[in-house]
Design a protein around this motif. Structure first.
Motif, PDB file in Angstrom:
ATOM      1  N   LEU A   1       0.827  -1.206   0.000  1.00 29.24           N
ATOM      2  CA  LEU A   1       0.000   0.000   0.000  1.00 29.24           C
ATOM      3  C   LEU A   1       0.858   1.253   0.000  1.00 29.24           C
ATOM      4  CD1 LEU A   1      -2.736   1.372   0.143  1.00 29.24           C
ATOM      5  CD2 LEU A   1      -2.656   1.128   2.631  1.00 29.24           C
ATOM      6  N   ARG A   2       1.892   1.263   0.827  1.00 30.44           N
ATOM      7  CA  ARG A   2       2.757   2.440   0.873  1.00 30.44           C
ATOM      8  C   ARG A   2       3.476   2.635  -0.463  1.00 30.44           C
ATOM      9  NH1 ARG A   2       7.833   3.561   5.025  1.00 30.44           N
ATOM     10  NH2 ARG A   2       8.287   5.672   4.277  1.00 30.44           N
ATOM     11  N   ALA A   3       3.817   1.533  -1.129  1.00 27.95           N
ATOM     12  CA  ALA A   3       4.497   1.624  -2.419  1.00 27.95           C
ATOM     13  C   ALA A   3       3.651   2.381  -3.426  1.00 27.95           C
ATOM     14  CB  ALA A   3       4.825   0.226  -2.943  1.00 27.95           C
ATOM     15  N   PHE A   4       2.357   2.080  -3.469  1.00 30.16           N
ATOM     16  CA  PHE A   4       1.505   2.751  -4.446  1.00 30.16           C
ATOM     17  C   PHE A   4       1.173   4.173  -4.012  1.00 30.16           C
ATOM     18  CE2 PHE A   4       0.825  -1.738  -5.496  1.00 30.16           C
ATOM     19  CZ  PHE A   4       1.222  -1.680  -6.825  1.00 30.16           C
ATOM     20  N   GLU A   5       1.296   4.467  -2.723  1.00 29.92           N
ATOM     21  CA  GLU A   5       1.108   5.840  -2.267  1.00 29.92           C
ATOM     22  C   GLU A   5       2.225   6.749  -2.772  1.00 29.92           C
ATOM     23  OE1 GLU A   5       0.827   5.513   1.956  1.00 29.92           O
ATOM     24  OE2 GLU A   5      -1.312   5.045   1.951  1.00 29.92           O
ATOM     25  N   VAL A   6       3.410   6.190  -3.052  1.00 32.14           N
ATOM     26  CA  VAL A   6       4.503   6.976  -3.625  1.00 32.14           C
ATOM     27  C   VAL A   6       4.551   6.817  -5.134  1.00 32.14           C
ATOM     28  CG1 VAL A   6       5.868   6.926  -1.512  1.00 32.14           C
ATOM     29  CG2 VAL A   6       6.232   5.147  -3.230  1.00 32.14           C
ATOM     30  N   ASN A   7       3.430   6.362  -5.719  1.00 30.05           N
ATOM     31  CA  ASN A   7       3.262   6.347  -7.168  1.00 30.05           C
ATOM     32  C   ASN A   7       4.125   5.305  -7.869  1.00 30.05           C
ATOM     33  OD1 ASN A   7       1.574   7.579  -9.043  1.00 30.05           O
ATOM     34  ND2 ASN A   7       3.206   8.875  -9.824  1.00 30.05           N
ATOM     35  N   ALA A   8       4.403   4.184  -7.201  1.00 30.57           N
ATOM     36  CA  ALA A   8       5.161   3.108  -7.839  1.00 30.57           C
ATOM     37  C   ALA A   8       4.352   2.481  -8.972  1.00 30.57           C
ATOM     38  CB  ALA A   8       5.522   2.040  -6.809  1.00 30.57           C
ATOM     39  N   LEU A   9       5.043   2.047 -10.027  1.00 30.65           N
ATOM     40  CA  LEU A   9       4.372   1.376 -11.135  1.00 30.65           C
ATOM     41  C   LEU A   9       3.910  -0.024 -10.742  1.00 30.65           C
ATOM     42  CD1 LEU A   9       6.689   2.315 -14.126  1.00 30.65           C
ATOM     43  CD2 LEU A   9       4.423   3.235 -13.626  1.00 30.65           C
ATOM     44  N   ASP A  10       4.731  -0.722  -9.941  1.00 30.97           N
ATOM     45  CA  ASP A  10       4.377  -2.090  -9.566  1.00 30.97           C
ATOM     46  C   ASP A  10       5.172  -2.486  -8.330  1.00 30.97           C
ATOM     47  OD1 ASP A  10       3.147  -4.582  -9.687  1.00 30.97           O
ATOM     48  OD2 ASP A  10       3.422  -4.752 -11.845  1.00 30.97           O
ATOM     49  N   TYR A  11       4.808  -3.636  -7.770  1.00 29.71           N
ATOM     50  CA  TYR A  11       5.371  -4.128  -6.510  1.00 29.71           C
ATOM     51  C   TYR A  11       5.577  -5.626  -6.693  1.00 29.71           C
ATOM     52  CZ  TYR A  11       5.682  -4.583  -1.364  1.00 29.71           C
ATOM     53  OH  TYR A  11       6.079  -4.814  -0.084  1.00 29.71           O
ATOM     54  N   LEU A  12       6.838  -6.039  -6.880  1.00 29.53           N
ATOM     55  CA  LEU A  12       7.157  -7.424  -7.180  1.00 29.53           C
ATOM     56  C   LEU A  12       7.768  -8.096  -5.950  1.00 29.53           C
ATOM     57  CD1 LEU A  12       8.805  -6.974 -10.704  1.00 29.53           C
ATOM     58  CD2 LEU A  12       6.383  -7.235 -10.128  1.00 29.53           C
ATOM     59  N   LEU A  13       7.218  -9.239  -5.593  1.00 30.48           N
ATOM     60  CA  LEU A  13       7.755 -10.000  -4.469  1.00 30.48           C
ATOM     61  C   LEU A  13       8.857 -10.940  -4.951  1.00 30.48           C
ATOM     62  CD1 LEU A  13       4.515 -10.914  -2.482  1.00 30.48           C
ATOM     63  CD2 LEU A  13       6.295  -9.314  -1.797  1.00 30.48           C
ATOM     64  N   LYS A  14       9.919 -11.028  -4.154  1.00 30.51           N
ATOM     65  CA  LYS A  14      11.001 -11.965  -4.448  1.00 30.51           C
ATOM     66  C   LYS A  14      10.609 -13.369  -3.987  1.00 30.51           C
ATOM     67  CE  LYS A  14      14.590  -8.459  -3.698  1.00 30.51           C
ATOM     68  NZ  LYS A  14      15.739  -8.063  -2.849  1.00 30.51           N
ATOM     69  N   PRO A  15      11.032 -14.417  -4.697  1.00 35.95           N
ATOM     70  CA  PRO A  15      11.747 -14.343  -5.972  1.00 35.95           C
ATOM     71  C   PRO A  15      10.844 -13.819  -7.080  1.00 35.95           C
ATOM     72  CG  PRO A  15      11.149 -16.610  -5.481  1.00 35.95           C
ATOM     73  CD  PRO A  15      10.790 -15.807  -4.266  1.00 35.95           C
ATOM     74  N   VAL A  16      11.371 -12.910  -7.885  1.00 29.51           N
ATOM     75  CA  VAL A  16      10.568 -12.259  -8.926  1.00 29.51           C
ATOM     76  C   VAL A  16      10.218 -13.273 -10.014  1.00 29.51           C
ATOM     77  CG1 VAL A  16      10.576 -10.456 -10.691  1.00 29.51           C
ATOM     78  CG2 VAL A  16      11.606 -10.022  -8.438  1.00 29.51           C
ATOM     79  N   GLN A  17       8.934 -13.314 -10.352  1.00 30.87           N
ATOM     80  CA  GLN A  17       8.459 -14.223 -11.392  1.00 30.87           C
ATOM     81  C   GLN A  17       8.542 -13.549 -12.767  1.00 30.87           C
ATOM     82  OE1 GLN A  17       7.569 -17.434 -10.520  1.00 30.87           O
ATOM     83  NE2 GLN A  17       8.338 -16.709  -8.523  1.00 30.87           N
TER      84      GLN A  17
END
Length: 245
Positions: free
Chosen positions: A85-101
């Motif tokens: 949620l905080r990531a998108f509040e700073v206008n991030a394009l996407d949020y990828l969890l590791k390991p990245v698929q």
């Protein structure tokens, strides 16, 4: 598309490089092991996109973004899901969890390609010009949000603020959203009246009612009819320079 990898894990950076090989339109222009190193590289490498870890020694990925007045587009890559949620509040394009698929990375890069396409100019001007014309505080602009429309003087707009992938405009009791970036608006607005306070906000200097010192030599500004705006460290220094005798 030029990308800077920012991650304290060498193995994580290697894995991202490997996955990015499937995307020939992508060039990895560099790697940074922490926020300070990334901050040093940004002016020279000028990446379009950051693949940015959150937990790193010293400063977090959020700390890095907060210290920048203008930043590339951001795709977070992290092992933690609680910061989405905080990531998108700073206008991030996407949020990828590791390991990245692979499929998630491909989808994030598609968003980045879309975001990098220049937006058409739709703010009206009195006489059409081949190049964008600087708008003064006396100009009026047409604003449309859903079914509602306004024709508002720029002098009456006290704040422009990022809200997701849109910009929110504050005037009177209204807060409509427009599909424009702050960078686009900053190029059109008179810098003698409108000041970029931080990555997320542009303020109308004529609506300021109070200024007070804030943390780390920054400033906090009170706008008439609200809200309060925290000015970044770099822009606080620039504000003092511009406003002093």
């Amino acid at each position: 598309m030029n990308i800077l990898l920012v991650d304290d894990s060498r193995l994580a950076r290697q894995e991202l490089r490997h996955l990015l090989q499937a995307h020939p339109e992508v060039t990895v222009v560099g790697e940074a092991r922490h926020a300070a190193e990334a901050r040093q590289f940004l002016p020279t490498l000028r990446p379009d996109v950051l693949l940015l870890d959150i937990h790193m020694p010293g400063e977090t990925g959020f700390d890095l973004l907060a210290s920048l007045d203008a930043a590339p587009h951001v795709i977070f890559t992290t092992a933690y899901d609680e910061y989405a949620l905080r990531a998108f509040e700073v206008n991030a394009l996407d949020y990828l969890l590791k390991p990245v698929q692979e499929n998630r990375l491909a989808a994030a890069l598609a968003k980045a390609r879309t975001a990098l396409v220049p937006l058409e100019i739709t703010l009206p001007i009195s006489v059409p010009e081949p190049a964008p014309t600087l708008l003064t505080e006396h100009d009026q602009v047409f604003v449309k949000d859903g079914e509602r429309c306004w024709f508002v003087r720029l002098a009456d707009i006290r704040l422009f603020e990022i809200n997701g992938s849109y910009t929110q405009i504050y005037f009177e009791q209204h807060q409509p959203l427009i599909p424009r970036t702050l960078q686009h608006l900053e190029q059109r607005l008179d810098p003698r009246v409108f000041f970029r306070a931080n990555r997320q906000q542009i303020i109308n200097l004529k609506w300021i009612t109070g200024i007070e010192p804030w943390f780390s030599n920054t400033l906090k500004i009170q706008l008439r009819e609200g809200p309060e705006v925290e000015v970044s460290r770099q822009q606080s220094a620039r504000f003092r320079e511009l406003m002093s005798l």
